[in-house]
Design an enzyme around this catalytic site. Structure first.
Site, PDB file in Angstrom:
ATOM      1  N   ARG A  56       1.089  -7.955  -7.357  1.00  0.00           N
ATOM      2  CA  ARG A  56       0.821  -6.613  -6.840  1.00  0.00           C
ATOM      3  C   ARG A  56      -0.027  -6.703  -5.577  1.00  0.00           C
ATOM      4  NH1 ARG A  56      -1.383  -3.763 -12.245  1.00  0.00           N
ATOM      5  NH2 ARG A  56      -2.536  -5.725 -12.243  1.00  0.00           N
TER       6      ARG A  56
ATOM      7  N   ASP B  90      -2.097  -5.227  -2.190  1.00  0.00           N
ATOM      8  CA  ASP B  90      -2.985  -4.115  -1.842  1.00  0.00           C
ATOM      9  C   ASP B  90      -2.407  -3.291  -0.698  1.00  0.00           C
ATOM     10  OD1 ASP B  90      -4.879  -4.812  -3.736  1.00  0.00           O
ATOM     11  OD2 ASP B  90      -6.050  -6.029  -2.346  1.00  0.00           O
TER      12      ASP B  90
ATOM     13  N   TYR C 270       1.039 -17.229  -0.200  1.00  0.00           N
ATOM     14  CA  TYR C 270       0.612 -16.209   0.755  1.00  0.00           C
ATOM     15  C   TYR C 270       0.389 -16.840   2.132  1.00  0.00           C
ATOM     16  CZ  TYR C 270      -0.346 -12.734  -2.905  1.00  0.00           C
ATOM     17  OH  TYR C 270      -0.228 -11.837  -3.936  1.00  0.00           O
TER      18      TYR C 270
ATOM     19  N   ARG D 150      -8.026 -12.945   1.131  1.00  0.00           N
ATOM     20  CA  ARG D 150      -8.688 -12.296   2.257  1.00  0.00           C
ATOM     21  C   ARG D 150     -10.150 -12.732   2.374  1.00  0.00           C
ATOM     22  NH1 ARG D 150      -7.642  -6.143   1.169  1.00  0.00           N
ATOM     23  NH2 ARG D 150      -9.013  -5.953   2.994  1.00  0.00           N
TER      24      ARG D 150
END
Length: 250
Positions: free
Chosen positions: A50, A52, A111, A202
């Site tokens: 999921r 953001d 990612y 992040r």
């Protein structure tokens, strides 16, 4: 009741993330609405990871069950027709066994984080990069990144609202490279793990940015990890630079 595996691409800029919300536009809601319009069924998607608000995907994976045995190319094309003009595309659809679960069957997620490292702002990619105007040393960033590899308590890089039961994660890859094409200067952070904590990528990107401008050493980054000293981390890198690029299954 056949189960369909979807490979999905989307621009996260106009969405409040993947997960359906009551009032805000989300990727999940957009696809589920398209499913209803095409099939007449109400289906709930389960995704591999999921994302953001503002985070993108070029290879998100989700599954859903439909009562009718549709051709896979029909599922793909019909969903894409009903998704227009939203920036969401179904790249493929295939029938998979009922045991397949897009989330729980995943063994590795990938990612990519992009930093535009130049003084001039982005004109074409502003919703897909973090612009850092001061010089960054990608080699220093990569050296610091290697100190985060392995099985660790990643509490320092975890969001306060993270719902994971444990902060322990095994980071398999965290590579930093610089890409040069004329006046184009981009630093790319590529990372892989079975799973990540909320905001982990992040938070790591923001901390590696500080390493890249010599405000943190590789030893400092290792100490932050070991002590959980969240206050010493870099800023949380903006969501726009993050893209979900793939997921592996056994």
């Amino acid at each position: 009741m056949p189960r369909y595996k979807l490979v999905i691409e989307y621009d996260g800029a106009p969405f409040r993330g993947w997960q359906r919300q009551a009032d805000d536009p989300t990727v999940q809601a957009a696809i589920e609405t398209a499913v209803t319009r095409f099939s007449g069924e109400t289906a709930r998607l389960t995704c591999a990871g999921r994302t953001d608000a503002g985070v993108h995907a070029i290879h998100q994976v989700a599954h859903l069950d439909l009562a009718k045995d549709w051709r896979t190319d029909t599922v793909r094309d019909a969903l894409n027709a009903h998704l227009r003009p939203q920036p969401v595309a179904i790249l493929s659809a295939e029938v998979v066994p009922q045991e397949f679960d897009a989330r729980h069957s995943a063994i590795r997620r990938h990612y990519r984080y992009r930093i535009l490292n130049r003084r001039s702002p982005a004109a074409l990619t502003r919703a897909h990069v973090w612009q850092v105007p001061w010089p960054l040393d990608a080699e220093l960033m990569h050296r610091a990144a290697q100190r985060l590899l392995g099985h660790h308590d990643f509490s320092a890089f975890r969001a306060a609202e993270c719902q994971a039961k444990s902060p322990m994660r095994t980071l398999e890859q965290l590579d930093v490279t610089r890409v040069r094409m004329g006046l184009f200067e981009e630093i790319v952070i590529a990372t892989s793990a079975r799973s990540f904590l909320h905001h982990q990528v992040r938070a790591m990107a923001g901390t590696l940015m500080l390493a890249g401008c010599n405000r943190l050493s590789a030893d400092d980054v290792a100490e932050i990890l070991a002590t959980g000293a969240k206050h010493r981390c870099g800023p949380l890198a903006p969501a726009c630079g993050l893209t979900f690029v793939g997921v592996d299954y056994a």
